[in-house]
Design a protein around this motif. Structure first.
Motif, PDB file in Angstrom:
ATOM      1  N   GLY A  48      70.029  76.898   7.102  1.00  0.00           N
ATOM      2  CA  GLY A  48      70.450  78.247   7.474  1.00  0.00           C
ATOM      3  C   GLY A  48      69.562  78.841   8.562  1.00  0.00           C
ATOM      4  O   GLY A  48      70.041  79.483   9.499  1.00  0.00           O
ATOM      5  N   MET A  49      68.250  78.609   8.465  1.00  0.00           N
ATOM      6  CA  MET A  49      67.330  79.094   9.501  1.00  0.00           C
ATOM      7  C   MET A  49      67.571  78.359  10.813  1.00  0.00           C
ATOM      8  O   MET A  49      67.518  78.949  11.887  1.00  0.00           O
ATOM      9  CB  MET A  49      65.875  78.905   9.048  1.00  0.00           C
ATOM     10  N   TRP A  50      67.832  77.059  10.723  1.00  0.00           N
ATOM     11  CA  TRP A  50      68.096  76.244  11.909  1.00  0.00           C
ATOM     12  C   TRP A  50      69.356  76.748  12.616  1.00  0.00           C
ATOM     13  O   TRP A  50      69.392  76.858  13.838  1.00  0.00           O
ATOM     14  CB  TRP A  50      68.229  74.791  11.484  1.00  0.00           C
ATOM     15  N   LEU A  55      70.238  76.443  16.807  1.00  0.00           N
ATOM     16  CA  LEU A  55      69.931  75.042  17.082  1.00  0.00           C
ATOM     17  C   LEU A  55      70.885  74.063  16.426  1.00  0.00           C
ATOM     18  O   LEU A  55      70.810  72.866  16.693  1.00  0.00           O
ATOM     19  CB  LEU A  55      68.493  74.741  16.649  1.00  0.00           C
ATOM     20  N   ALA A  56      71.783  74.552  15.562  1.00  0.00           N
ATOM     21  CA  ALA A  56      72.750  73.658  14.930  1.00  0.00           C
ATOM     22  C   ALA A  56      73.659  73.072  16.001  1.00  0.00           C
ATOM     23  O   ALA A  56      74.202  73.777  16.841  1.00  0.00           O
ATOM     24  CB  ALA A  56      73.569  74.413  13.894  1.00  0.00           C
ATOM     25  N   HIS A  61      69.147  68.632  12.444  1.00  0.00           N
ATOM     26  CA  HIS A  61      68.466  69.432  11.421  1.00  0.00           C
ATOM     27  C   HIS A  61      67.341  68.666  10.731  1.00  0.00           C
ATOM     28  O   HIS A  61      66.476  69.259  10.078  1.00  0.00           O
ATOM     29  CB  HIS A  61      69.463  69.955  10.384  1.00  0.00           C
ATOM     30  N   ALA A  62      67.303  67.360  10.879  1.00  0.00           N
ATOM     31  CA  ALA A  62      66.227  66.577  10.267  1.00  0.00           C
ATOM     32  C   ALA A  62      64.869  66.983  10.826  1.00  0.00           C
ATOM     33  O   ALA A  62      63.848  66.852  10.146  1.00  0.00           O
ATOM     34  CB  ALA A  62      66.473  65.087  10.480  1.00  0.00           C
ATOM     35  N   THR A  69      57.747  67.961   5.700  1.00  0.00           N
ATOM     36  CA  THR A  69      57.342  66.723   5.041  1.00  0.00           C
ATOM     37  C   THR A  69      56.305  65.918   5.813  1.00  0.00           C
ATOM     38  O   THR A  69      55.414  65.334   5.212  1.00  0.00           O
ATOM     39  CB  THR A  69      58.559  65.826   4.778  1.00  0.00           C
ATOM     40  N   THR A  70      56.403  65.876   7.138  1.00  0.00           N
ATOM     41  CA  THR A  70      55.513  64.988   7.888  1.00  0.00           C
ATOM     42  C   THR A  70      54.698  65.661   8.986  1.00  0.00           C
ATOM     43  O   THR A  70      53.750  65.063   9.478  1.00  0.00           O
ATOM     44  CB  THR A  70      56.311  63.831   8.529  1.00  0.00           C
TER      45      THR A  70
END
Length: 181
Positions: A48-50, A55-56, A61-62, A69-70
């Motif tokens: 939702g923020m993306w 930017l969608a 979105h990854a 995560t990384t």
């Protein structure tokens, strides 16, 4: 990515406070996600923020999920920068800083949920003897401030820690770790 130069100057100046907490690509993703968080009308999920950041369909979105995560960043450093920002801009000069600490239980179930255990649940309905639930216990520290447009003080969270149950360890120890940040 949402280019840093495309956000309003006052917003970019505010976000620049957190620049030292991230690498260059991580900061660009952070700016996009925080801008999307503010712009999102209802869904404040990562996707939702993306989407709210526009930017969608332009970036996968990854990238936003990999940020959590990384990407190399420290939530404690971010919390310290946020605390400095709050104290510097929202509190009067030489005013005492009031810090509120709370433990919040998030009920979770399942065998694969990390750091779950039996915890006291103060918000549970019923007799005091039945206020025990299975889940995660988060210790949250926030700075209490009074805003000119609010009739009562508000608490802005700046640090958190997951309390992991262990023999002989109490949540007060985790609270001290959160405040030390």
């Amino acid at each position: 990515m949402l280019l840093f130069g495309t956000v309003p100057g006052s917003w970019s100046a505010l976000l620049w406070t957190f620049r030292s907490c991230f690498t260059a690509p991580g900061f660009a993703t952070f700016v996009s996600l925080v801008s999307g968080l503010v712009a999102a009308p209802v869904r404040r999920t990562v996707c939702g923020m993306w989407t709210a950041a526009g930017l969608a369909g332009r970036r996968h979105h990854a990238r936003a999920h990999r940020f959590f995560t990384t990407t190399r960043w420290c939530p404690d450093e971010l919390g310290v920068a946020l605390a400095r920002l709050i104290v510097g801009r929202l509190l009067p000069a030489h005013a005492p800083v009031l810090i509120a600490v709370d433990d919040t239980l998030f009920r979770r179930s399942g065998r694969r949920v990390h750091a779950t255990g039996w915890h006291h649940d103060g918000s549970s309905k019923g007799p005091k003897t039945e206020r025990i639930s299975w889940g995660n216990c988060w210790i949250v520290a926030g700075i209490v401030i009074t805003l000119p447009y609010c009739s009562r003080p508000v608490c802005l969270p700046v640090a958190f820690a997951l309390w992991r149950p262990a023999p002989g360890r109490v949540s007060v120890e985790a609270s001290k770790q959160v405040i030390a940040c």
